[in-house]
Scaffold this motif. Structure first.
Motif, PDB file in Angstrom:
ATOM      1  N   THR A 157     -34.146  67.335   0.091  1.00 24.00           N
ATOM      2  CA  THR A 157     -34.190  66.015  -0.533  1.00 24.00           C
ATOM      3  C   THR A 157     -35.077  66.072  -1.773  1.00 24.00           C
ATOM      4  OG1 THR A 157     -36.129  65.289   0.698  1.00 24.00           O
ATOM      5  CG2 THR A 157     -33.955  64.903   1.729  1.00 24.00           C
ATOM      6  N   PRO A 158     -34.856  65.181  -2.723  1.00 30.18           N
ATOM      7  CA  PRO A 158     -35.740  65.133  -3.890  1.00 30.18           C
ATOM      8  C   PRO A 158     -37.206  64.915  -3.497  1.00 30.18           C
ATOM      9  CG  PRO A 158     -33.774  63.820  -4.292  1.00 30.18           C
ATOM     10  CD  PRO A 158     -33.737  64.242  -2.846  1.00 30.18           C
ATOM     11  N   GLU A 159     -37.424  64.151  -2.451  1.00 32.66           N
ATOM     12  CA  GLU A 159     -38.799  63.896  -2.001  1.00 32.66           C
ATOM     13  C   GLU A 159     -39.450  65.177  -1.488  1.00 32.66           C
ATOM     14  OE1 GLU A 159     -36.119  62.083  -0.890  1.00 32.66           O
ATOM     15  OE2 GLU A 159     -36.465  60.301  -2.118  1.00 32.66           O
ATOM     16  N   ALA A 160     -38.676  65.979  -0.747  1.00 31.69           N
ATOM     17  CA  ALA A 160     -39.202  67.240  -0.217  1.00 31.69           C
ATOM     18  C   ALA A 160     -39.540  68.202  -1.353  1.00 31.69           C
ATOM     19  CB  ALA A 160     -38.208  67.883   0.751  1.00 31.69           C
ATOM     20  N   LEU A 161     -38.670  68.267  -2.347  1.00 32.34           N
ATOM     21  CA  LEU A 161     -38.926  69.137  -3.501  1.00 32.34           C
ATOM     22  C   LEU A 161     -40.148  68.645  -4.278  1.00 32.34           C
ATOM     23  CD1 LEU A 161     -38.009  71.645  -4.992  1.00 32.34           C
ATOM     24  CD2 LEU A 161     -36.481  70.199  -6.346  1.00 32.34           C
TER      25      LEU A 161
END
Length: 162
Positions: free
Chosen positions: A7-11
């Protein structure tokens, strides 16, 4: 987890963690923490980034960014670039930044060895036990310098093979 699954949040979390880690590494190496954070941002993102965006993304003052970018430029780690029609400076990772880092390490090791060698020349022949210990210390710096030079050569050959 593959990149496609991320996810963008994880990245973003990985990016933030990397930026902080490199800041701490730089601080351990005697550099300002913010200089490490600027370097990490440029490494991770791989883009040309404006002065203002660096300050905004890292949430630090423009004065801190100015000092950090000047230091990183002086060391050959980042490059200042202009964009047509833009008044502010932009920065990107320098060509061969890791080779430049290793060249600085090699130069520092060579200077240290030279300083120790000056002591060896001054020691009288009547102190062979002292000479041996000081010579072993000089040899340590010589070996470290040779290892760094081999690392530089490995970086160069790795780059030429791509």
């Amino acid at each position: 987890m593959t990149q496609a699954d991320m996810t963008p949040e994880a990245l973003d979390a990985i990016r933030s963690d990397f930026i902080e880690k490199v800041g701490l590494i730089a601080q351990t190496d005697g550099l300002p923490r913010i200089a490490g954070r600027v370097m990490a941002l440029l490494i991770f993102d791989g883009d040309v980034v404006s002065f203002g965006d660096i300050a905004d993304q890292l949430q630090v003052s423009r004065g801190s960014i100015s000092s950090a970018t000047r230091l990183l430029e002086d060391r050959g780690l980042i490059k200042r670039v202009g964009k047509p029609g833009q008044r502010q400076d932009f920065f990107r990772l320098a060509d061969n930044p890791y080779e430049n880092m290793l060249n600085a390490v090699a130069a520092n090791l060579d200077r240290a060895r030279a300083e120790i060698d000056e002591t060896l020349v001054q020691l009288p022949e009547s102190t062979p036990e002292i000479w041996d210990r000081v010579q072993a210390y000089a040899q340590f710096y010589e070996e470290m310098g040779q290892a760094v030079i081999r690392s530089i050569e490995n970086l160069k050959s790795g780059r030429s093979g791509t």
